[in-house]
Scaffold this active site. Structure first.
Site, PDB file in Angstrom:
ATOM      1  N   ARG A  32      -6.684   6.174  -3.782  1.00  0.00           N
ATOM      2  CA  ARG A  32      -5.483   7.028  -3.883  1.00  0.00           C
ATOM      3  C   ARG A  32      -4.428   6.455  -4.824  1.00  0.00           C
ATOM      4  NH1 ARG A  32      -2.346   8.819   1.461  1.00  0.00           N
ATOM      5  NH2 ARG A  32      -2.373   6.601   1.929  1.00  0.00           N
ATOM      6  N   ARG A  51      -0.079   2.428  -3.235  1.00  0.00           N
ATOM      7  CA  ARG A  51       0.646   1.906  -2.073  1.00  0.00           C
ATOM      8  C   ARG A  51       0.157   0.529  -1.674  1.00  0.00           C
ATOM      9  NH1 ARG A  51       0.790   6.724   2.232  1.00  0.00           N
ATOM     10  NH2 ARG A  51       0.583   4.912   3.594  1.00  0.00           N
ATOM     11  N   ARG A  65      -4.432   0.437  10.425  1.00  0.00           N
ATOM     12  CA  ARG A  65      -3.872   1.795  10.500  1.00  0.00           C
ATOM     13  C   ARG A  65      -4.813   2.709  11.293  1.00  0.00           C
ATOM     14  NH1 ARG A  65      -3.079   2.636   4.311  1.00  0.00           N
ATOM     15  NH2 ARG A  65      -2.281   4.721   4.789  1.00  0.00           N
TER      16      ARG A  65
END
Ligand code: ADP
Ligand code: AMP
Length: 217
Positions: free
Chosen positions: A127, A161, A172
């Site tokens: 991403r 990120r 996560r």
């Protein structure tokens, strides 16, 4: 206008779909992750407090994120909210219910986006987002048309990120299954839940979400 929650693990496609709903329906995206990253960048005391927690992939306290949402809801009496990445705990879900009720608003749909863990790892590690407008891309699945130039706003500031690593993602995911996935049962019991196949192509997922929203304004 309808108020909805996009519920799913990190990488499920919540942000991608939220942006389409903002463009297509004029809804308002409320991403607690984006708000926390903004707080971090601004160097505020709260931003400094949450930075290490976020880098590890753990959840920030309910008190902080509920406060952020409360602030954003104030002054937006018209509704049309897309809750993206919030609520993530039962306490947050209860707080959201109370906040909406206080405003005379309802929760119209909770969309569970189902994606298996192997696909999540591939999505998260590939991403990147546009630092200019927040458009979401992926190295393989959704690259920019011109390398490192945003399709939407021509910015060349592409951002990855700090928590989009396999290590942080493991934490996560654990946090998601332990603390957030009970919300699936919670909203199912309230009759609000619709599950969609988040593994399908972006446009197909968008169509399934539109169908779940039905004739909602
Ligand atoms: P979330 O907000 O749930 O963490 P994102 O919307 O940021 O997820 O999506 C995570 C990554 O997966 C991004 O790189 C995005 O481009 C990609 N992605 C999103 N939806 C799909 C999809 N339906 N098929 C393939 N890749 C997708
Ligand atoms: P996201 O952008 O939704 O993937 O969120 C990034 C990180 O921000 C998470 O891993 C948490 O550390 C924090 N965060 C975002 N939303 C919440 C929330 N609703 N509750 C607790 N922590 C959150």
């Amino acid at each position: 206008m309808a108020n909805i929650i996009l519920l799913g693990p990190p990488g499920a496609g919540k942000g991608t779909q939220a942006k389409r709903l903002v463009e297509g329906r004029g809804m308002v995206q409320l991403s607690t992750g984006d708000m926390l990253r903004e707080a971090k960048t601004s160097g505020s005391e709260m931003g400094r407090k949450v930075a290490a927690v976020m880098a590890r992939g753990e959840l920030v306290t309910d008190e902080i994120v509920i406060g952020l949402i409360q602030e954003k809801l104030t002054g937006h009496a018209g509704g049309g909210f897309i809750f993206d990445g919030f609520p993530r705990t039962l306490a947050q879900a209860d707080a959201l219910g109370a906040l909406l009720a206080e405003m005379g608003q309802s929760l119209d749909a909770v969309i569970e986006m189902k994606v298996d863990d192997a696909a999540l790892v591939a999505r998260i590690t590939g991403r990147y987002t546009c630092g200019g407008c927040g458009a979401v891309y992926h190295d393989q699945a959704r690259p920019t048309k011109v390398t490192d130039v945003c399709d939407e706003c021509d910015s060349t500031n592409m951002v990855r990120r700090a928590d989009d690593t396999e290590d942080a993602l493991r934490t996560r995911l654990l946090e998601y299954y332990k603390k957030t996935s009970p919300l699936i049962g919670y909203y199912h019991a309230k009759g609000a839940l619709t599950s969609v196949d988040g593994l399908a192509e972006v446009a197909v997922v968008a169509a399934a979400i539109s169908k779940a929203l039905g004739a909602a304004p």
